[in-house]
Design a protein around this motif. Structure first.
Motif, mmCIF file in Angstrom:
data_model
loop_
_atom_site.group_PDB
_atom_site.id
_atom_site.type_symbol
_atom_site.label_atom_id
_atom_site.label_comp_id
_atom_site.label_asym_id
_atom_site.label_seq_id
_atom_site.Cartn_x
_atom_site.Cartn_y
_atom_site.Cartn_z
ATOM 1 N N LYS A 140 33.980 43.916 39.445
ATOM 2 C CA LYS A 140 35.303 44.310 38.949
ATOM 3 C C LYS A 140 35.699 43.382 37.814
ATOM 4 O O LYS A 140 35.621 42.163 37.930
ATOM 5 C CB LYS A 140 36.337 44.237 40.061
ATOM 6 N N TYR A 141 36.109 43.974 36.719
ATOM 7 C CA TYR A 141 36.623 43.196 35.597
ATOM 8 C C TYR A 141 37.573 44.070 34.796
ATOM 9 O O TYR A 141 37.543 45.302 34.878
ATOM 10 C CB TYR A 141 35.491 42.658 34.712
ATOM 11 N N LEU A 142 38.430 43.434 34.024
ATOM 12 C CA LEU A 142 39.389 44.159 33.195
ATOM 13 C C LEU A 142 38.727 44.578 31.883
ATOM 14 O O LEU A 142 37.899 43.859 31.337
ATOM 15 C CB LEU A 142 40.602 43.274 32.907
ATOM 16 N N TYR A 143 39.100 45.756 31.387
ATOM 17 C CA TYR A 143 38.612 46.228 30.105
ATOM 18 C C TYR A 143 39.712 47.030 29.417
ATOM 19 O O TYR A 143 40.684 47.449 30.047
ATOM 20 C CB TYR A 143 37.333 47.060 30.264
ATOM 21 N N HIS A 144 39.539 47.213 28.118
ATOM 22 C CA HIS A 144 40.526 47.964 27.329
ATOM 23 C C HIS A 144 40.002 49.376 27.112
ATOM 24 O O HIS A 144 38.897 49.565 26.611
ATOM 25 C CB HIS A 144 40.783 47.278 25.988
#
Length: 175
Positions: free
Chosen positions: A151-155
């Motif tokens: 899980k990681y944040l992305y745009h």
């Protein structure tokens, strides 16, 4: 030399071997097939301590299942070995040996434990027990567990605006 390679799977080492192609179907938990000398994966035989690893159903073997901790030596025989091993060795043979299999004169009891963490929630644990009593007994048992949430944040650009999202449904577990 094998212990100094960056990676923990057999496929990580064979990626840098001459004449060996590793087809990777995904990240850590994805299928990794091998081929030698531009042949198909089902035409490359993998042998581990004298035992065939290729499936009898489709001649594939996932080389990502073998950890480098369980390997001490690798020999690659490229070219037609089908006269000796059968049609699943047309491309060649990759012979893999575990440590201690060729030392029958030693008496040994050893335990190896390793643990690690990494990016995006990756955790791994490895344990190996070796019991050897000269020619009479040789037992090697190992267990590995690796998991990650990825899980990681992305745009994300939807055509009008940029939204920040978190990657979902990409967790994995390997035993």
């Amino acid at each position: 030399l094998l212990k100094s390679i960056n990676g923990n799977q057999l496929s990580d080492v064979l990626k840098i071997a001459d004449g060996v192609y590793v087809k990777d179907y995904g990240f850590n938990s994805g299928l990794k097939t091998l081929s030698v000398n531009s042949t198909q994966s089902e035409q490359t035989l993998l042998i581990y301590n004298g035992m065939r690893l290729n499936s009898r159903q489709n001649s594939y073997f996932d080389s990502g299942l073998l950890r480098l901790d369980d390997v001490s030596n690798i020999t690659i025989s490229s070219g037609g070995s089908s006269a000796l091993y059968g049609s699943d060795a047309i491309g060649g043979v990759i012979n893999i040996f575990s440590e201690g299999i060729n030392n029958p004169d030693k008496k040994t009891l050893s335990l190896d434990l390793k643990a690690g963490t990494g990016s995006f929630g990756m955790k791994n644990v490895y344990g190996k027990l070796i019991i050897r009593k000269a020619d009479e007994l040789f037992l090697s048992v190992s267990y590995a567990h690796e998991s990650g949430s990825n899980k990681y944040l992305y745009h994300y650009f939807d055509g009008l605006s940029i939204k920040e999202k978190e990657r979902e449904n990409s967790d994995y577990k390997n035993h």
